[in-house]
Design an enzyme around this catalytic site. Structure first.
Site, PDB file in Angstrom:
ATOM      1  N   PHE A  70      41.359 -29.948 -47.935  1.00  0.00           N
ATOM      2  CA  PHE A  70      41.116 -31.518 -48.654  1.00  0.00           C
ATOM      3  C   PHE A  70      40.475 -32.431 -47.658  1.00  0.00           C
ATOM      4  O   PHE A  70      40.890 -32.324 -46.690  1.00  0.00           O
ATOM      5  CB  PHE A  70      42.672 -31.897 -49.179  1.00  0.00           C
ATOM      6  CG  PHE A  70      43.027 -31.541 -50.472  1.00  0.00           C
ATOM      7  CD1 PHE A  70      42.849 -32.377 -51.638  1.00  0.00           C
ATOM      8  CD2 PHE A  70      43.749 -30.222 -50.621  1.00  0.00           C
ATOM      9  CE1 PHE A  70      43.056 -31.918 -52.904  1.00  0.00           C
ATOM     10  CE2 PHE A  70      43.985 -29.808 -51.880  1.00  0.00           C
ATOM     11  CZ  PHE A  70      43.657 -30.601 -52.946  1.00  0.00           C
ATOM     12  N   HIS A  97      56.743 -32.510 -49.560  1.00  0.00           N
ATOM     13  CA  HIS A  97      55.383 -32.605 -49.809  1.00  0.00           C
ATOM     14  C   HIS A  97      55.082 -33.627 -51.082  1.00  0.00           C
ATOM     15  O   HIS A  97      54.264 -34.560 -50.850  1.00  0.00           O
ATOM     16  CB  HIS A  97      54.496 -31.624 -50.097  1.00  0.00           C
ATOM     17  CG  HIS A  97      53.172 -31.693 -50.245  1.00  0.00           C
ATOM     18  ND1 HIS A  97      52.407 -32.417 -49.410  1.00  0.00           N
ATOM     19  CD2 HIS A  97      52.064 -30.983 -51.098  1.00  0.00           C
ATOM     20  CE1 HIS A  97      50.995 -32.455 -49.671  1.00  0.00           C
ATOM     21  NE2 HIS A  97      51.060 -31.606 -50.805  1.00  0.00           N
ATOM     22  N   HIS A 101      48.893 -27.239 -44.527  1.00  0.00           N
ATOM     23  CA  HIS A 101      48.202 -27.007 -45.701  1.00  0.00           C
ATOM     24  C   HIS A 101      46.952 -26.068 -45.690  1.00  0.00           C
ATOM     25  O   HIS A 101      46.315 -25.833 -46.631  1.00  0.00           O
ATOM     26  CB  HIS A 101      47.893 -28.218 -46.639  1.00  0.00           C
ATOM     27  CG  HIS A 101      49.233 -28.615 -46.912  1.00  0.00           C
ATOM     28  ND1 HIS A 101      49.866 -28.670 -48.034  1.00  0.00           N
ATOM     29  CD2 HIS A 101      49.925 -29.581 -46.321  1.00  0.00           C
ATOM     30  CE1 HIS A 101      51.080 -29.391 -48.136  1.00  0.00           C
ATOM     31  NE2 HIS A 101      51.041 -30.086 -46.961  1.00  0.00           N
TER      32      HIS A 101
END
EC number: 3.5.1.9
Length: 217
Positions: A27, A67, A57
């Protein structure tokens, strides 16, 4: 009574974990994988020693309830039994942007407590924000059928731009566990034994896993 003969042939393994590397897709803004050497073989040093930095992650990983909720367990405090045992791989290639109940119904019979859904012909090796996620109602449907762990071969069970994380919140509501960033490219649909234990990382919001599938005996 005749005793069934047991085969001594090794059961086939499928490694469903991508390689963790600096170029692994993450991400935007997340901490990439990096390795440095703190010691190296030399006349005065008998070993190579490395140090790692990375988000938990990166690669195949298990999210902790922490999370997506402040008052929830970290990954070191999550029981391990859910990450080990019979599971079903369901093919839903072409499902986009969400996996819906209609993509799962064909594999509903005698559903085991772990379900991994393959949506990619080939798992992405670069960041792709248009990945497929789970529709919240699909997670609720699986939970109603006794599923305790779900997995997917994309970065998240929620869309990349989600701010409410509706599917993650349903995981919390139903006390489900989740595996993300799996690689199911070579795995036929069907039932297997899943082995994907998270590390006992104190206070962490997730953990990398070396996820594998094994033929059932």
């Amino acid at each position: 009574m005749t005793t069934p003969q047991r085969s001594d042939a090794p059961r086939r393994l499928w490694d469903i974990s991508p390689t963790v590397a600096p170029e692994a897709p993450i991400f935007p803004g997340d901490e990439p994988y990096a390795l440095r050497w703190t010691a190296q073989l030399s006349p005065g040093c008998p070993v190579n020693l490395s140090a790692l930095t990375m988000s938990p992650h990166v690669g195949a990983h298990a999210d902790a309830p922490l999370h997506y909720a402040n008052d929830a367990p970290a990954i070191a405090d999550v029981p391990l039994d859910t990450y080990l045992g019979r599971c079903r791989v369901i093919h839903a290639m072409g499902a986009a942007p969400l996996i819906t109940v209609d993509h799962l119904r064909h594999a509903e019979a005698d559903l085991p407590p772990r379900v991994l859904v393959r949506v990619c012909e080939r798992a992405d090796t670069v960041w792709n924000s248009a990945f497929t996620a789970y529709a919240p109602e699909a997670i609720a449907w699986l939970a109603e059928r006794g599923v305790r762990l779900i997995g997917i071969d994309t970065p998240s069970v929620d869309p990349a731009d989600s701010k409410t994380l509706d599917s993650h919140q349903l995981l919390r509501k139903h006390d489900l566990r989740v595996l993300e960033n799996l690689v199911l490219d070579e795995v036929p649909a069907g039932d297997y034994e899943l082995i994907a234990l998270p590390l006992k990382l104190q206070g962490a919001c997730a953990s990398p896993v070396r996820a594998i599938l094994r033929d059932l005996p």
